[in-house]
Design a protein around this motif. Structure first.
Motif, PDB file in Angstrom:
ATOM      1  N   CYS A 268      -1.788  -8.833   7.365  1.00 41.20           N
ATOM      2  CA  CYS A 268      -2.924  -9.754   7.363  1.00 41.20           C
ATOM      3  C   CYS A 268      -3.290 -10.058   5.910  1.00 41.20           C
ATOM      4  CB  CYS A 268      -4.111  -9.117   8.081  1.00 41.20           C
ATOM      5  SG  CYS A 268      -5.552 -10.185   8.185  1.00 41.20           S
ATOM      6  N   ALA A 269      -3.245 -11.324   5.551  1.00 43.78           N
ATOM      7  CA  ALA A 269      -3.689 -11.710   4.206  1.00 43.78           C
ATOM      8  C   ALA A 269      -5.204 -11.874   4.214  1.00 43.78           C
ATOM      9  CB  ALA A 269      -3.017 -13.012   3.789  1.00 43.78           C
TER      10      ALA A 269
ATOM     11  N   ARG B 177       0.817  -1.215   0.000  1.00 43.71           N
ATOM     12  CA  ARG B 177       0.000   0.000   0.000  1.00 43.71           C
ATOM     13  C   ARG B 177       0.851   1.265   0.000  1.00 43.71           C
ATOM     14  NH1 ARG B 177      -3.627  -0.869   3.934  1.00 43.71           N
ATOM     15  NH2 ARG B 177      -5.266  -1.071   2.389  1.00 43.71           N
ATOM     16  N   THR B 178       0.433   2.205  -0.807  1.00 40.99           N
ATOM     17  CA  THR B 178       0.850   3.594  -0.638  1.00 40.99           C
ATOM     18  C   THR B 178      -0.352   4.337  -0.072  1.00 40.99           C
ATOM     19  OG1 THR B 178       2.429   3.564  -2.463  1.00 40.99           O
ATOM     20  CG2 THR B 178       1.519   5.706  -1.858  1.00 40.99           C
ATOM     21  N   THR B 179      -0.137   5.111   0.979  1.00 41.76           N
ATOM     22  CA  THR B 179      -1.217   5.916   1.539  1.00 41.76           C
ATOM     23  C   THR B 179      -0.947   7.385   1.216  1.00 41.76           C
ATOM     24  OG1 THR B 179      -1.525   4.328   3.326  1.00 41.76           O
ATOM     25  CG2 THR B 179      -2.433   6.529   3.673  1.00 41.76           C
ATOM     26  N   VAL B 180      -1.987   8.048   0.786  1.00 44.85           N
ATOM     27  CA  VAL B 180      -1.899   9.476   0.456  1.00 44.85           C
ATOM     28  C   VAL B 180      -2.700  10.237   1.504  1.00 44.85           C
ATOM     29  CG1 VAL B 180      -2.402  11.225  -1.293  1.00 44.85           C
ATOM     30  CG2 VAL B 180      -1.794   8.884  -2.000  1.00 44.85           C
TER      31      VAL B 180
ATOM     32  N   ALA C  99       0.971  -1.709   5.317  1.00 50.36           N
ATOM     33  CA  ALA C  99       1.280  -1.932   3.901  1.00 50.36           C
ATOM     34  C   ALA C  99       0.614  -3.182   3.336  1.00 50.36           C
ATOM     35  CB  ALA C  99       2.793  -2.027   3.719  1.00 50.36           C
ATOM     36  N   HIS C 100       0.482  -4.220   4.157  1.00 47.76           N
ATOM     37  CA  HIS C 100       0.053  -5.511   3.619  1.00 47.76           C
ATOM     38  C   HIS C 100      -1.182  -6.033   4.362  1.00 47.76           C
ATOM     39  CE1 HIS C 100       4.047  -5.171   1.889  1.00 47.76           C
ATOM     40  NE2 HIS C 100       4.578  -5.179   3.099  1.00 47.76           N
TER      41      HIS C 100
ATOM     42  N   TYR D  47       0.762   8.855  13.723  1.00 44.71           N
ATOM     43  CA  TYR D  47      -0.645   8.983  14.098  1.00 44.71           C
ATOM     44  C   TYR D  47      -1.130  10.317  13.560  1.00 44.71           C
ATOM     45  CZ  TYR D  47      -4.947   9.560  16.692  1.00 44.71           C
ATOM     46  OH  TYR D  47      -6.268   9.768  17.015  1.00 44.71           O
ATOM     47  N   HIS D  48      -2.114  10.249  12.649  1.00 42.11           N
ATOM     48  CA  HIS D  48      -2.664  11.465  12.045  1.00 42.11           C
ATOM     49  C   HIS D  48      -3.876  11.883  12.857  1.00 42.11           C
ATOM     50  CE1 HIS D  48      -4.752  13.675   8.587  1.00 42.11           C
ATOM     51  NE2 HIS D  48      -3.665  14.352   8.849  1.00 42.11           N
ATOM     52  N   ARG D  49      -3.691  12.953  13.643  1.00 41.46           N
ATOM     53  CA  ARG D  49      -4.740  13.346  14.597  1.00 41.46           C
ATOM     54  C   ARG D  49      -6.047  13.784  13.930  1.00 41.46           C
ATOM     55  NH1 ARG D  49      -0.278  15.460  17.039  1.00 41.46           N
ATOM     56  NH2 ARG D  49      -0.824  17.563  16.411  1.00 41.46           N
ATOM     57  N   PRO D  50      -5.998  14.550  12.815  1.00 48.08           N
ATOM     58  CA  PRO D  50      -7.279  14.995  12.235  1.00 48.08           C
ATOM     59  C   PRO D  50      -8.186  13.855  11.815  1.00 48.08           C
ATOM     60  CG  PRO D  50      -5.464  16.306  11.359  1.00 48.08           C
ATOM     61  CD  PRO D  50      -4.853  15.174  12.135  1.00 48.08           C
ATOM     62  N   THR D  51      -7.628  12.723  11.411  1.00 47.15           N
ATOM     63  CA  THR D  51      -8.462  11.598  10.963  1.00 47.15           C
ATOM     64  C   THR D  51      -8.399  10.416  11.927  1.00 47.15           C
ATOM     65  OG1 THR D  51      -6.644  10.679   9.642  1.00 47.15           O
ATOM     66  CG2 THR D  51      -8.159  12.199   8.519  1.00 47.15           C
ATOM     67  N   GLN D  52      -7.666  10.563  13.023  1.00 45.66           N
ATOM     68  CA  GLN D  52      -7.519   9.478  14.009  1.00 45.66           C
ATOM     69  C   GLN D  52      -7.069   8.180  13.333  1.00 45.66           C
ATOM     70  OE1 GLN D  52     -11.589  10.383  15.822  1.00 45.66           O
ATOM     71  NE2 GLN D  52     -10.375   9.868  17.639  1.00 45.66           N
ATOM     72  N   THR D  53      -5.975   8.323  12.562  1.00 43.85           N
ATOM     73  CA  THR D  53      -5.482   7.189  11.784  1.00 43.85           C
ATOM     74  C   THR D  53      -4.036   6.884  12.148  1.00 43.85           C
ATOM     75  OG1 THR D  53      -6.924   7.800   9.942  1.00 43.85           O
ATOM     76  CG2 THR D  53      -5.064   6.344   9.424  1.00 43.85           C
ATOM     77  N   LEU D  54      -3.763   5.612  12.449  1.00 43.95           N
ATOM     78  CA  LEU D  54      -2.389   5.144  12.615  1.00 43.95           C
ATOM     79  C   LEU D  54      -1.896   4.657  11.264  1.00 43.95           C
ATOM     80  CD1 LEU D  54      -2.607   3.064  15.921  1.00 43.95           C
ATOM     81  CD2 LEU D  54      -1.119   5.056  15.584  1.00 43.95           C
ATOM     82  N   LEU D  55      -0.719   5.158  10.861  1.00 41.09           N
ATOM     83  CA  LEU D  55      -0.136   4.788   9.572  1.00 41.09           C
ATOM     84  C   LEU D  55       1.171   4.048   9.808  1.00 41.09           C
ATOM     85  CD1 LEU D  55      -0.551   8.229   7.777  1.00 41.09           C
ATOM     86  CD2 LEU D  55      -1.812   6.148   7.233  1.00 41.09           C
ATOM     87  N   GLY D  56       1.211   2.796   9.386  1.00 39.00           N
ATOM     88  CA  GLY D  56       2.430   2.011   9.528  1.00 39.00           C
ATOM     89  C   GLY D  56       2.724   1.277   8.236  1.00 39.00           C
ATOM     90  N   ALA D  57       3.749   0.418   8.284  1.00 36.18           N
ATOM     91  CA  ALA D  57       4.081  -0.368   7.094  1.00 36.18           C
ATOM     92  C   ALA D  57       4.090  -1.858   7.453  1.00 36.18           C
ATOM     93  CB  ALA D  57       5.420   0.075   6.522  1.00 36.18           C
ATOM     94  N   ASP D  58       5.100  -2.260   8.243  1.00 40.11           N
ATOM     95  CA  ASP D  58       5.286  -3.689   8.509  1.00 40.11           C
ATOM     96  C   ASP D  58       5.114  -4.062   9.979  1.00 40.11           C
ATOM     97  OD1 ASP D  58       5.952  -4.431   5.816  1.00 40.11           O
ATOM     98  OD2 ASP D  58       7.920  -3.520   6.095  1.00 40.11           O
ATOM     99  N   ILE D  59       4.485  -3.209  10.774  1.00 43.37           N
ATOM    100  CA  ILE D  59       4.347  -3.562  12.197  1.00 43.37           C
ATOM    101  C   ILE D  59       3.412  -4.752  12.374  1.00 43.37           C
ATOM    102  CG2 ILE D  59       4.988  -1.320  13.188  1.00 43.37           C
ATOM    103  CD1 ILE D  59       1.934  -0.828  13.565  1.00 43.37           C
ATOM    104  N   VAL D  60       2.455  -4.896  11.489  1.00 43.04           N
ATOM    105  CA  VAL D  60       1.558  -6.065  11.437  1.00 43.04           C
ATOM    106  C   VAL D  60       1.143  -6.251   9.977  1.00 43.04           C
ATOM    107  CG1 VAL D  60       0.555  -6.113  13.776  1.00 43.04           C
ATOM    108  CG2 VAL D  60      -0.359  -4.520  12.087  1.00 43.04           C
TER     109      VAL D  60
END
Ligand SMILES: [Fe+2]
Length: 233
Positions: free
Chosen positions: A153-154, A31-34, A209-210, A138-151
């Motif tokens: 799930c297929a 994933r790329t997140t914008v 990301a995955h 952590y993006h406060r305006p949208t309450q979103t955690l953005l990571g890559a490989d911390i977890v």
């Protein structure tokens, strides 16, 4: 899926782009997140190498100001993205630069500068796992955690190679620490403090990301994945 298929995640603020990547004989989605920032500019998290069509689509959303490399693995598309968006600042860890000589990092993600310039993010390093050297936002305006490989799930949307392997590895429709990370957590106390800091944020969703975008119970599921590895959060 065409490379220009941005999916809306949060209206006017967050979009997602999946692309296929082959890794260890399986085809994952990456994933790329914008994120559209408060000032209208864009941050690309784990930038994909953009096609001209994608670059045009992004420019229509706003000026690309930041290209964010979240750990020492998710750097592959950044040099090409930087060539498309020369006005953008690349923020990331020095460890990624060591793996990719084409990568130019303008702002060290472990320094204070990024958090000072983009104050709407909390910058949350995952300590104790130098193999990844990941920093979660952590993006406060949208309450979103953005990571890559911390977890990861297929799921049903994945290629059969990854669905098959993920069933064997226990991460099919289960959020888990990635198999190659599990054995590389030398300081579980430091990792626990870092995950705890992520869990303290009132996140409504977790994007990595995955995996599909995780909303329902995202913090509990993140905690559970790390507890399974002996990280006491
Ligand atoms: Fe990854």
């Amino acid at each position: 899926m065409p490379m220009s298929a941005l999916t809306n995640v949060v209206d006017d603020r967050i979009w997602s782009l999946d692309r296929p990547v082959w890794f260890s004989g399986v085809r994952l989605r990456a994933r790329t997140t914008v994120v559209r920032l408060d000032d209208g500019s864009l941050l690309l998290h784990s930038p994909a190498p953009p096609t001209d069509a994608l670059a045009e689509q992004l420019r229509a959303l706003g000026p690309v100001r930041w290209l964010l490399v979240p750990n020492c693995f998710h750097h592959l598309g950044t040099p090409e993205a930087a060539a498309h968006f020369p006005e953008a600042q690349v923020v990331g860890p020095a460890s990624a630069r060591n793996k990719n000589k084409a990568l130019r990092i303008h702002v060290d993600i472990h320094g204070a500068q990024f958090g000072e310039q983009v104050a709407e993010f909390d910058v949350l390093p995952l300590l104790g796992v130098p193999f990844l050297d990941e920093t979660v936002l952590y993006h406060r305006p949208t309450q979103t955690l953005l990571g890559a490989d911390i977890v990861l799930c297929a799921g049903a949307k994945d290629h059969w190679t990854w669905r098959y392997a993920a069933r064997m590895l226990g991460c099919y429709e289960r959020l888990r620490v990635p198999p190659d990370v599990k054995k590389k957590i030398p300081d579980k106390n430091a990792a626990a403090r870092s995950i705890h800091a992520m869990l303290e944020r009132p996140a409504q969703r977790l994007m990595v990301a995955h995996a599909d975008v995780i909303e329902e119970g995202c913090r509990d599921r993140l905690a559970q994945a790390w507890r399974l590895e002996g990280v006491e959060v």
